[in-house]
Write an enzyme that holds these catalytic residues in place. Structure first.
Site, mmCIF file in Angstrom:
data_model
loop_
_atom_site.group_PDB
_atom_site.id
_atom_site.type_symbol
_atom_site.label_atom_id
_atom_site.label_comp_id
_atom_site.label_asym_id
_atom_site.label_seq_id
_atom_site.Cartn_x
_atom_site.Cartn_y
_atom_site.Cartn_z
ATOM 1 C CB CYS A 169 -0.899 0.042 1.332
ATOM 2 S SG CYS A 169 -2.048 -1.486 1.280
ATOM 3 C CG HIS A 172 -3.278 3.203 2.198
ATOM 4 N ND1 HIS A 172 -3.648 3.026 0.852
ATOM 5 C CD2 HIS A 172 -3.231 2.169 2.838
ATOM 6 C CE1 HIS A 172 -4.111 1.774 0.870
ATOM 7 N NE2 HIS A 172 -3.786 1.456 2.258
ATOM 8 C CG ASN A 229 -6.886 -0.703 1.344
ATOM 9 O OD1 ASN A 229 -6.032 -0.463 0.288
ATOM 10 N ND2 ASN A 229 -6.412 -1.361 2.355
#
EC number: 2.3.1.180
Length: 328
Positions: free
Chosen positions: A115, A255, A285
Site C-alpha cells: 500500500c 492511503h 482500499n
C-alpha cells in the site's frame, strides 16, 4: 548541471465498470451493509472484469494523466508501476503498460511496497529527475486485489477493491523550497520499512514459498495500531524536514485503508476532517492505487489548488510506510 525539481503536472485515474455495493456483497457472504459501514466506512468498491489485467487499469489511468498534462507518450522517459498484484511474476507490469501506451524508448519497472508503493515510486521518480537522468516519468499505482482475496473471509474481503491512478512527474528548473509558494514541486520524500511485522499483513503464497498466488491475510487490530502511529510520525517528519508545521499543510491525502484509521491519524495529528481527503467510502482500499485515485478526485472537484501544500502518506504490508510533501 542546473538544479532541477520534480513537479506533478497531470493526474488521472481508472476504475473498472463493475461497482459492487455492500448490499451486493451481503447476498454472497455473511455480512451486512451496516456491519461493513460501521467498521470501515466503506460503501462500495470496484471489481475488475474477467480478463481485465492490472496493466489494463494502469494504462488507462496513464492515458488519462497524459491527456490532463498535455504530454505525448513519446516524451516519457520512465514508467513506474506500484503494484502488489502484477499481471505476471515477470516481466514487470510496467513494461506491459509501456507497450500498451506505444512507448518504445526509456525504461520501465515495478515497485513493490504494497500500500506504500505509490509513495515509494514517487520517491524513485523524484530522485531520477533530481539526478538529471530523466525529465518525464509516469508514476502509477494499480491493483486488482479482487484476485488475491479470500471471499469466504468477511474480515478482509469487504475491505478491498480494484483501480488505478497515475501522475505525470516532470523536471522543472530550480529547487523546490517550502518558503516559496510559487515553487511547485515535490519538497521531500520519507520512506521507512520494518520487516519484523511481516505476519500482521501478508499474502500466504508466492513463487518461492508455495508456488501459488495465495490469499491476503491480516491481523486487523495490529495493523490499526501500527498504521496510526507510523502515519502520524511520518507526517510530522515530513513537515519538520522542511521547517514547517502541520498547520501549514492544506491537504492530507493518506492511503485509503479504513475510515477508522484515517480518523485515528487525524486525531493524533489534531487535523480537522475538512483537511483530509477521503475516498475510501467509494473506492474501498485499493492499496497502491488509493493515493492517486484520491488525488484525482480532489483535483477534479477543485479542492486542491495551485500553491497548496499537500501531504501524501501511506502504510502497507512489510511493514512499509512513507510520505511525500508536495507544493501543488
Amino acid at each position: 548541471m542546473p538544479v532541477m525539481r520534480s513537479q506533478i503536472v497531470g493526474c488521472g485515474s481508472y476504475l473498472p465498470a463493475q461497482c459492487v455495493s455492500n448490499a451486493d456483497l451481503a447476498i454472497k457472504i455473511d455480512t451486512t451493509d451496516e456491519w461493513i459501514l460501521s467498521r470501515t466506512g466503506i460503501r462500495q468498491r470496484y471489481i475488475a472484469a474477467d480478463g481485465e489485467l492490472t496493466s489494463d487499469l494502469a494504462a488507462a489511468a496513464a492515458r488519462h494523466a497524459l491527456g490532463r498534462a498535455g504530454i505525448t507518450a513519446d516524451e516519457v522517459d520512465l514508467i513506474l508501476v506500484a503494484t502488489s498484484t502484477p499481471d505476471d511474476t515477470f516481466p514487470a507490469t510496467a513494461t506491459a503498460v509501456q507497450a500498451k501506451l506505444g512507448i518504445t524508448r526509456g525504461f520501465a519497472f515495478d515497485v513493490q511496497a504494497v500500500c506504500s508503493g505509490f509513495v515509494y515510486a514517487l520517491a524513485v521518480a523524484d530522485n531520477f529527475i533530481k539526478s538529471g537522468q530523466i525529465r518525464t516519468a509516469i508514476v502509477i499505482g494499480a491493483e486488482t486485489y479482487s484476485r488475491i482475496l479470500d471471499w469466504t473471509d468477511r474480515g478482509t474481503c469487504v475491505l478491498f477493491g480494484d483501480g488505478a491512478g497515475a501522475v505525470i512527474v516532470r523536471a522543472t528548473a530550480g529547487a523546490a523550497t517550502a518558503s516559496d509558494p510559487d515553487s511547485a514541486g515535490i519538497l521531500s520524500t520519507h520512506l521507512h520499512a520494518d520487516g519484523r511485522h511481516r505476519d500482521i499483513l501478508y499474502v500466504d503464497g508466492g513463487p518461492s514459498s508455495t508456488q501459488t498466488v495465495g490469499h491476503l491475510r491480516m491481523t486487523g487490530k495490529e495493523v490499526f495500531r501500527h498504521a496510526v502511529t507510523c502515519l502520524a510520525a511520518v507526517a510530522e517528519e515530513a513537515v519538520r524536514a522542511n521547517g514547517l508545521s502541520l498547520a501549514d499543510v492544506r491537504w492530507f491525502v493518506p492511503h485509503q485503508a479504513n475510515v477508522r484509521i484515517l480518523e485515528g491519524v487525524a486525531r493524533k495529528l489534531a487535523v480537522g476532517p475538512d483537511r483530509m481527503i477521503m475516498t475510501v467510502q467509494q473506492h474501498a482500499n485499493t492499496s497502491a492505487a488509493s493515493i492517486p485515485l484520491a488525488l484525482d478526485v480532489a483535483l477534479t472537484d477543485g479542492r486542491i489548488q495551485r500553491g497548496h501544500l499537500v501531504l501524501l502518506e501511506a502504510i502497507g504490508g512489510g511493514l512499509t510506510w512513507g510520505a511525500a510533501l508536495v507544493r501543488w
